[in-house]
Scaffold this motif. Structure first.
Motif, PDB file in Angstrom:
ATOM      1  N   SER A   1      -2.057   4.989  -2.768  1.00 15.54           N
ATOM      2  CA  SER A   1      -2.163   3.647  -2.209  1.00 15.54           C
ATOM      3  C   SER A   1      -3.572   3.120  -2.401  1.00 15.54           C
ATOM      4  CB  SER A   1      -1.820   3.656  -0.714  1.00 15.54           C
ATOM      5  OG  SER A   1      -2.711   4.481  -0.012  1.00 15.54           O
TER       6      SER A   1
ATOM      7  N   ASP B   1       3.157  -0.683  -9.636  1.00 17.51           N
ATOM      8  CA  ASP B   1       1.975  -1.131  -8.903  1.00 17.51           C
ATOM      9  C   ASP B   1       1.415  -2.396  -9.559  1.00 17.51           C
ATOM     10  OD1 ASP B   1      -1.238  -0.997  -8.666  1.00 17.51           O
ATOM     11  OD2 ASP B   1      -0.306  -0.176  -6.865  1.00 17.51           O
TER      12      ASP B   1
ATOM     13  N   ARG C   1       4.865   3.636  -7.717  1.00 14.73           N
ATOM     14  CA  ARG C   1       3.603   3.753  -8.450  1.00 14.73           C
ATOM     15  C   ARG C   1       3.713   3.105  -9.830  1.00 14.73           C
ATOM     16  NH1 ARG C   1       3.131   8.555  -7.423  1.00 14.73           N
ATOM     17  NH2 ARG C   1       3.911   9.563  -9.310  1.00 14.73           N
TER      18      ARG C   1
ATOM     19  N   ASP D   1       2.193  -4.703  -4.178  1.00 14.64           N
ATOM     20  CA  ASP D   1       1.082  -4.016  -3.516  1.00 14.64           C
ATOM     21  C   ASP D   1       1.725  -2.991  -2.580  1.00 14.64           C
ATOM     22  OD1 ASP D   1      -1.084  -3.160  -2.087  1.00 14.64           O
ATOM     23  OD2 ASP D   1      -1.855  -5.150  -1.617  1.00 14.64           O
ATOM     24  N   ALA D   2       1.866  -1.774  -3.066  1.00 18.85           N
ATOM     25  CA  ALA D   2       2.664  -0.767  -2.366  1.00 18.85           C
ATOM     26  C   ALA D   2       2.182  -0.499  -0.946  1.00 18.85           C
ATOM     27  CB  ALA D   2       2.680   0.538  -3.170  1.00 18.85           C
TER      28      ALA D   2
END
Length: 537
Positions: A357, A500, A497, A168-169
Motif C-alpha cells: 500500500s 495500482d 497490486r 488507490d488500493a
C-alpha cells in the motif's frame, strides 16, 4: 511536456473520476477542457490545483465549439492532446489536427461488443469513430478485452495500447470501524448478511437481476450505491416482491479513490449533475444530442450529420427492472433459506499475498454544495430517496434510502459481505477490483479486469451466468459460508497490486513519450518540473 486532456463532460462519472485520479500520478503539466457541463468533478480538479477550461458546447451540432477548441489548443502551446469519451474524441482529434498538434492520444473507456458508452453501436457511429481515429497517433484501451474489440472494429493493432484503469488500493482497504458505523446507521445487526452493489442504475447494469435474487433469500439485505433512470422501477420491483424493507438505495455516492466504470454514479435532482439531453459520458452524468457537418478522412467523407448514439437507454426484451417476470425467484431446488450456522466451506475467500500500500496522495479537499472529495477522502453526502421522484410501490412498502449524512463507496464495501456485478457487458469492471481491494468475495457476470488475468490473481472472484436463479444459488452458498474473517479481508489479492493507479500512470507516460518522440523531428520535450497536476501561472 504540456498536455491538454479533452473530455465530454465533468459531471460525476467513471471516466471523469478516473481522469482526476490519474492526473495525480502524471509527472507532466496537465490542463483539462470539458466540452460541456463543468460539474462536480471539475470542482474537484480545481481543488487539486488543475486548470479546467469550459468550452460551453451546447450539443453535438454546435460546430462553433470546433474553432474554439482549435484556438485553445493552438494558443495553449500543448505538446500533446489526450481525448476521453466518444464526442470529445471526435472533436478533439479534429481540433488538434487543425491546431497543428500531431501527438494525439485517445482513451476508449467504454466499448462493449454491441454498445459504446451504454448506447447501441450503429454503422454511422462506428464510421465516425474510425474516421477520426486516423487523425490521432494512438488509441488507449482500458483492458485487453477492449483492445481486442478495437481491433475487431478496424483500428490497426499497431495503434492500440493498453493502459488499464487503476485504483488507490489503500483507500479501499477494509475498515472495521466503517463496517460497524454503516451497519449501525441502517439498523443492521453485525451478523446479518449484506449484499452490496455499485453502479449507474441503467438497464445494462441489470440491477433487476440482483433485486430478484436478494428478494428470494429472506433475511438478506441489499445496499446499492448509485443512481439513475432505473431507480423508480427498481424500488417498485422490490415492493412487488415484498422485499422493499431489505433494499437500501443510497443514491449517488462518492466513488472514493480511483472511482471508475460507474463506481458510484448518478444524475437527477439533488445529485449535483445537470442532465442535458441525449448522449454524453459513458454513465449519463451528462447527456447531449445530435451531430453536424462533416470532414474528410482520406478515403471519402464521413458525414457528421449521421445521428449520434440514441438519447436514451432502452431495455432489451425481458431486461430492465420493469420487464415482465415471475413475482420472485425461488431458492435453489431442494434448498431453503440458509441458517447462519450452516456448515458450507467458503470458495470465495481471498487468501493471496498482501498488496503493497502507498500513502494517499496529498491534495486539498473540495468543499461546499455538490463538491466531490479529493481522491483519497472517503465520503460525500448522498442523495436521499426523494431525489429520484415520488416513492414507488404501495404505501408502507418503499425501499429504504440512506439517512442524511456522508456514506462513501469504501465504507459501503467494508460494511457488506459480498459484492455483485450483474452487468450485461463491461469495458473493465472497476467496482469489482475495488471490492477485491476491500477483501470482499465478488460474484460477477462479466469483468474484463478479472478475465484478462490468471484466475490466481483474484481467488475471491467467481462468475455466475447472469440469471437471477444462478445468482440466488451463489448468494445462498456465500451466505452459508459465513463472512470473510477481518484478518483475511485485510489481505489484498494480486489483482489489486496489478491495477495500482501508479502503474497505470507509468504506462500512460510511456505512451506519451512514444507518441511525442514519433511526432516530432526534434528531441522530445523533457517532463516538466511543475508539481504534478498543478496549473501553470
Amino acid at each position: 511536456m504540456r498536455v491538454l486532456q479533452v473530455i465530454t463532460g465533468l459531471g460525476v462519472g467513471g471516466a471523469e473520476q478516473q481522469l482526476r485520479l490519474l492526473l495525480r500520478h502524471l509527472p507532466v503539466e496537465c490542463e483539462v477542457v470539458t466540452l460541456t457541463h463543468p460539474g462536480a468533478v471539475a470542482e474537484g480538479l480545481r481543488a487539486d490545483g488543475v486548470r479546467v477550461h469550459h468550452l460551453g458546447m451546447r450539443g453535438n451540432r454546435d460546430l462553433r465549439a470546433l474553432p474554439r477548441l482549435t484556438r485553445l489548443i493552438r494558443d495553449g502551446g500543448y505538446d500533446l492532446v489526450h481525448t476521453h469519451l466518444y464526442r470529445a474524441c471526435v472533436y478533439g482529434r479534429i481540433a488538434a489536427r487543425l491546431a497543428g498538434v500531431r501527438a494525439v492520444v485517445a482513451t476508449e473507456h467504454s466499448l462493449g461488443d454491441t454498445e459504446i458508452e451504454g448506447r447501441p453501436l450503429t454503422r454511422p457511429t462506428r464510421a465516425l469513430y474510425l474516421g477520426t481515429e486516423r487523425l490521432g497517433a494512438a488509441t488507449v484501451a482500458v483492458s485487453e478485452t477492449v483492445a481486442g474489440r478495437l481491433r475487431e472494429w478496424g483500428v490497426p493493432g499497431g495503434r492500440v495500447r493498453v493502459v488499464p484503469n487503476g485504483i488507490d488500493a489503500a483507500g479501499f482497504a477494509f475498515d472495521p470501524a466503517a463496517r460497524a458505523a454503516v451497519r449501525a446507521r441502517f439498523g443492521i445487526p453485525p451478523e446479518e448478511f449484506i449484499v452490496g452493489a455499485v453502479g449507474r442504475l441503467v438497464p445494462g447494469k441489470r440491477f433487476d437481476v440482483l433485486v430478484r435474487a436478494v428478494a428470494a433469500l429472506p433475511g438478506v439485505r441489499l445496499l446499492i450505491a448509485g443512481d439513475g433512470p432505473e431507480r423508480p422501477a427498481l424500488t417498485a420491483l422490490a415492493a412487488r416482491l415484498g422485499a422493499a424493507d431489505r433494499m437500501h438505495f443510497l443514491g449517488e455516492c462518492d466513488g472514493g479513490p480511483g472511482a471508475g466504470d460507474g463506481s458510484a454514479l448518478g444524475s437527477g435532482p439533488g445529485s449535483g449533475s445537470v442532465p442535458v439531453t441525449g448522449f454524453g459520458s459513458g454513465f449519463d452524468s451528462v447527456r447531449v444530442t445530435g451531430s453536424g457537418s462533416g470532414f474528410g478522412t482520406g478515403s471519402g467523407s464521413v458525414p457528421v450529420t449521421e445521428p449520434w448514439p440514441g438519447s436514451g437507454s432502452v431495455p432489451r426484451p425481458g431486461e430492465g427492472a420493469g420487464a415482465d417476470a415471475a413475482p420472485g425467484v425461488r431458492p435453489p431446488p431442494g434448498e431453503c433459506p440458509v441458517p447462519a450456522s450452516c456448515d458450507v466451506p467458503s470458495t470465495a475467500t481471498a487468501t493471496a499475498t498482501a498488496a503493497g500500500s502507498r500513502p494517499r496522495p496529498a491534495g486539498a479537499l473540495a468543499t461546499g454544495p455538490g463538491a466531490v472529495p479529493v481522491p483519497g477522502s472517503r465520503a460525500l453526502p448522498v442523495a436521499g430517496d426523494g431525489a429520484g421522484g415520488p416513492p414507488a410501490g404501495p404505501p408502507g412498502a418503499r425501499a429504504e434510502s440512506a439517512p442524511a449524512g456522508p456514506v462513501g463507496v469504501p465504507a459501503l464495501l467494508s460494511a457488506v459481505d459480498v459484492l455483485v456485478s450483474a452487468s450485461r457487458a463491461e469495458a473493465f469492471g472497476l467496482a469489482v477490483v475495488e471490492a477485491l481491494a476491500a477483501g470482499l468475495p465478488v460474484l460477477h457476470s462479466t469483468c474484463p479486469a478479472v478475465d484478462d488475468l490468471p484466475a490466481s490473481s483474484a481467488p475471491g472472484a467467481r462468475r455466475f451466468d447472469g440469471t437471477a436463479e444462478s445468482l440466488t444459488t451463489a448468494l445462498y452458498r456465500q451466505r452459508a459460508a459465513g463472512p470473510v474473517p477481518p484478518e483475511s479481508r485485510l489481505r489484498q489479492p494480486p489483482i489489486v497490486r496489478h491495477y495500482d493507479i501508479a502503474r497505470s500512470g507509468a504506462r500512460l507516460m510511456a505512451v506519451y513519450a512514444e507518441v511525442a518522440a514519433a511526432r516530432t523531428t526534434t528531441e522530445p520535450p523533457t517532463p516538466s518540473t511543475t508539481p504534478i497536476g498543478r496549473a501553470r501561472p
